[in-house]
Design a protein around this motif. Structure first.
Motif, PDB file in Angstrom:
ATOM      1  N   SER A 147      51.450  32.063   0.851  1.00 56.59           N
ATOM      2  CA  SER A 147      52.763  31.735   0.282  1.00 56.59           C
ATOM      3  C   SER A 147      53.569  32.986  -0.020  1.00 56.59           C
ATOM      4  O   SER A 147      54.805  32.965   0.046  1.00 56.59           O
ATOM      5  CB  SER A 147      52.590  30.878  -0.975  1.00 56.59           C
ATOM      6  N   ALA A 148      52.888  34.086  -0.341  1.00 59.02           N
ATOM      7  CA  ALA A 148      53.602  35.348  -0.544  1.00 59.02           C
ATOM      8  C   ALA A 148      54.249  35.817   0.756  1.00 59.02           C
ATOM      9  O   ALA A 148      55.363  36.356   0.756  1.00 59.02           O
ATOM     10  CB  ALA A 148      52.649  36.409  -1.083  1.00 59.02           C
ATOM     11  N   PHE A 149      53.552  35.619   1.863  1.00 56.91           N
ATOM     12  CA  PHE A 149      54.117  35.988   3.162  1.00 56.91           C
ATOM     13  C   PHE A 149      55.375  35.189   3.465  1.00 56.91           C
ATOM     14  O   PHE A 149      56.409  35.743   3.847  1.00 56.91           O
ATOM     15  CB  PHE A 149      53.073  35.781   4.256  1.00 56.91           C
ATOM     16  N   VAL A 150      55.320  33.866   3.298  1.00 58.45           N
ATOM     17  CA  VAL A 150      56.503  33.038   3.556  1.00 58.45           C
ATOM     18  C   VAL A 150      57.625  33.387   2.590  1.00 58.45           C
ATOM     19  O   VAL A 150      58.796  33.460   2.981  1.00 58.45           O
ATOM     20  CB  VAL A 150      56.133  31.545   3.473  1.00 58.45           C
ATOM     21  N   SER A 151      57.298  33.641   1.323  1.00 60.77           N
ATOM     22  CA  SER A 151      58.316  34.049   0.354  1.00 60.77           C
ATOM     23  C   SER A 151      59.026  35.321   0.816  1.00 60.77           C
ATOM     24  O   SER A 151      60.253  35.445   0.703  1.00 60.77           O
ATOM     25  CB  SER A 151      57.676  34.276  -1.024  1.00 60.77           C
TER      26      SER A 151
END
Length: 576
Positions: free
Chosen positions: A454-458
């Motif tokens: 989710s950090a990557f997509v954020s």
């Protein structure tokens, strides 16, 4: 053949030739492996927040009817006879430097996929031996060229294939994200049980719901079948799988409606004369993501790999006959699912300013995370041997970094609980921070660098804070029709995992970019998945609200980062 118990038969819709709501055939569990490290168990890493359960990734069969289960967490392959479920399986230990995500067996050769095709074999001739609890060390005998059409086509059936060129996603002149939606003709190469080497041309037919599959022998170039495949909604993946010893044909298909709740994956069986005989509906609902989840034996038995929280079942899938059917019309079952609340309890008022963003920026940022080159220094590598993770016998360091100290490596590593921009990652690596952390059952660490899913997509969406998968629904709107997905959208499973959508491949699979411990061996990478399999497993298509002309301020939903780990701190409580 597997035990088949046909209930109340089928409902035929007259001249239209449509079969709807046929009776369910019984699925039979032929073998169960619980979690562990012994011969009768498999490696399972429990799920956690923003992390899906990880376990065996592939099930395949050989010409003698044996099944092979890829137990990659234990570094091995289990071989067993599904018709003798009480016998001990053979344990085939893989070389220490092999960490595959897919497996096929053809002509007594074991081929695995870890970004390329690698062929493994046991010492001596084992083609005719019985299975009886032996432990055998496998060795790599050769690495097949990715240009070998039979090996690459076999792995591509479930999406194990080299990623596309960036030029197929971003126009080289304008850098705009390109959207292509039509199915392209596809030639597949199959080493079949019944007819040897064949080609199968999957040709688009009229509309989006039908194709024609032309099967020809390689030796004589003779057309041996013209198979018609038509579904009620829209066809997703179509893969020619096998010709069994009775000359019957098997085709994997997906029927995907304009609603995310209407995704069906099935295997269609055709008689030797090309007539549709019936289908095997694959029970994908509420199962964790696996790569090769179905295989066909030489006798025509269809086996499915079903992963559970405490192990795996090998399921013999029941056959559902269809009489005089021209359209395969399987209605999805109503199955209760537990979806975590997208909004945690408690009061909050923090907001995150969102700078203008567009799909081009999101895709370019994603490719930068995947393609970054950096040197893995001893400080980045960390102590060796590394400390063990809680709950299973693996270590903190992502697999793709193993043994690469003082070498150039590619891609941002997966890091449980970490977040930040690409510049922040580079700065921390240059300062000697350890790279990556796959101990997802442990508390996040402050002394490591990288991103989780989710950090990557954020980061690709231009967010300055980390939105977990459970918080993403607050800043992204549902894409009701999965075929409307565009580059930069996402496939999100709240509480489990999220992937950035890139494009539909020419054969109608979903190409994504993700940060993953398993599918990417602990880094940001591109993967290809059959779309219906993602939808049935609970992945929801979503669109970031702040893209393009929808510039809005979005609430952080109390997930703002408050500590150096980057893992968002929650107000109130929430359970997965």
């Amino acid at each position: 053949m597997l035990r088949q118990n046909w209930l109340a038969w089928t409902l035929l819709l007259g001249c239209a030739g449509i079969v709807t709501s046929p009776a369910l055939a019984d699925d039979v569990v032929v073998r169960t492996f619980s979690s562990g490290t012994t011969a009768n168990t498999v490696g399972i890493v429990d799920a956690s927040e923003d992390v899906e359960l990880a376990g065996p990734q592939a099930l395949t069969s050989d010409g003698q009817g044996s099944l092979f289960l890829l137990d990659q967490i234990n570094g091995r392959i289990l071989q067993f006879d599904p018709k003798q479920p009480t016998n001990e399986p053979d344990v085939l230990s893989m070389p220490a430097d092999v960490q595959p995500t897919d497996l096929i067996v053809r002509n007594d050769s074991i081929m695995v996929w870890d970004g390329s095709v690698r062929t493994l074999k046991a010492a001596g001739d084992t083609s005719t031996r019985s299975i009886g609890g032996k432990t055998i060390q496998l060795e790599e005998v050769t690495t097949r060229d990715v240009g070998d059409p039979f090996a690459t086509s076999a792995f591509s059936q479930m999406g194990s294939q080299p990623p596309s060129s960036a030029a197929e996603l971003l126009d080289q002149g304008t850098r705009a994200a390109i959207v292509k939606t039509t199915r392209q003709p596809d030639r597949q190469y199959v080493s079949s049980r019944g007819k040897g080497s064949v080609t199968a041309d999957v040709l688009p037919d009229k509309g989006d719901n039908s194709v024609r599959v032309e099967v020809r022998t390689m030796t004589t170039d003779e057309t041996i079948a013209q198979l018609e495949l038509k579904v009620r909604n829209q066809l997703g993946t179509v893969e020619f799988l096998e010709i069994d010893n009775s000359d019957r044909f098997y085709v994997l298909g997906e029927d995907i409606s304009k609603s995310t709740k209407g995704a069906i994956t099935f295997v269609a069986r055709y008689a030797a004369n090309g007539k549709l005989e019936g289908v095997y509906e694959l029970p994908l609902e509420n199962t964790p993501l696996t790569r090769r989840f179905v295989t066909i034996s030489g006798d025509g038995d269809v086996y499915f790999l079903r992963t559970k929280d405490d192990g795996v079942d090998v399921v013999g899938v029941g056959f559902r006959p269809l009489r005089s059917a021209s359209i395969i019309d399987i209605r999805p079952k109503k199955i209760a699912t537990k979806t975590p609340s997208a909004t945690p309890s408690g009061k909050f008022s923090a907001v995150a300013a969102v700078r203008p963003s567009n799909r081009q920026q999101a895709i370019e940022t994603a490719f930068a995370f995947e393609g970054i080159q950096w040197k893995l220094t001893p400080a980045n590598y960390g102590a060796d041997p590394d400390s063990a993770c809680s709950g299973f016998s693996r270590i903190r360091r992502p697999w793709y970094l193993q043994g690469k100290v003082n070498q150039e490596v590619r891609g941002v590593p997966y890091c449980w609980g970490c977040h930040g921009s690409l510049a922040n990652f580079r700065q921390r690596i240059d300062a000697g921070t350890m790279a990556g952390n796959v101990c997802t059952r442990n508390n996040p660490r402050t002394d490591v660098a990288g991103v989780d899913c989710s950090a990557f997509v954020s980061a690709t969406w231009g967010l300055s804070v980390h939105y977990t998968t459970a918080a993403i629904p607050a800043i992204a709107k549902p894409v009701e029709n999965p075929w409307d997905l565009k580059p930069g959208d996402a496939l999100n499973k709240p509480g489990s995992h999220v992937m950035l959508f890139l494009r539909f491949t020419p054969d109608r699979k979903a190409e994504v970019m993700e940060a993953s411990t398993g599918g990417c061996n602990g880094r940001v990478c591109r993967n290809v998945y059959p779309l219906a399999g993602l939808l049935a497993r609970g992945y929801a298509p979503v669109r970031f609200k702040a893209f393009a002309d929808d510039q809005m301020v979005v609430s952080t939903n109390a997930y703002q980062d408050t500590g150096p780990t980057g893992r968002a701190k929650k107000q109130g409580s929430q359970k997965r």
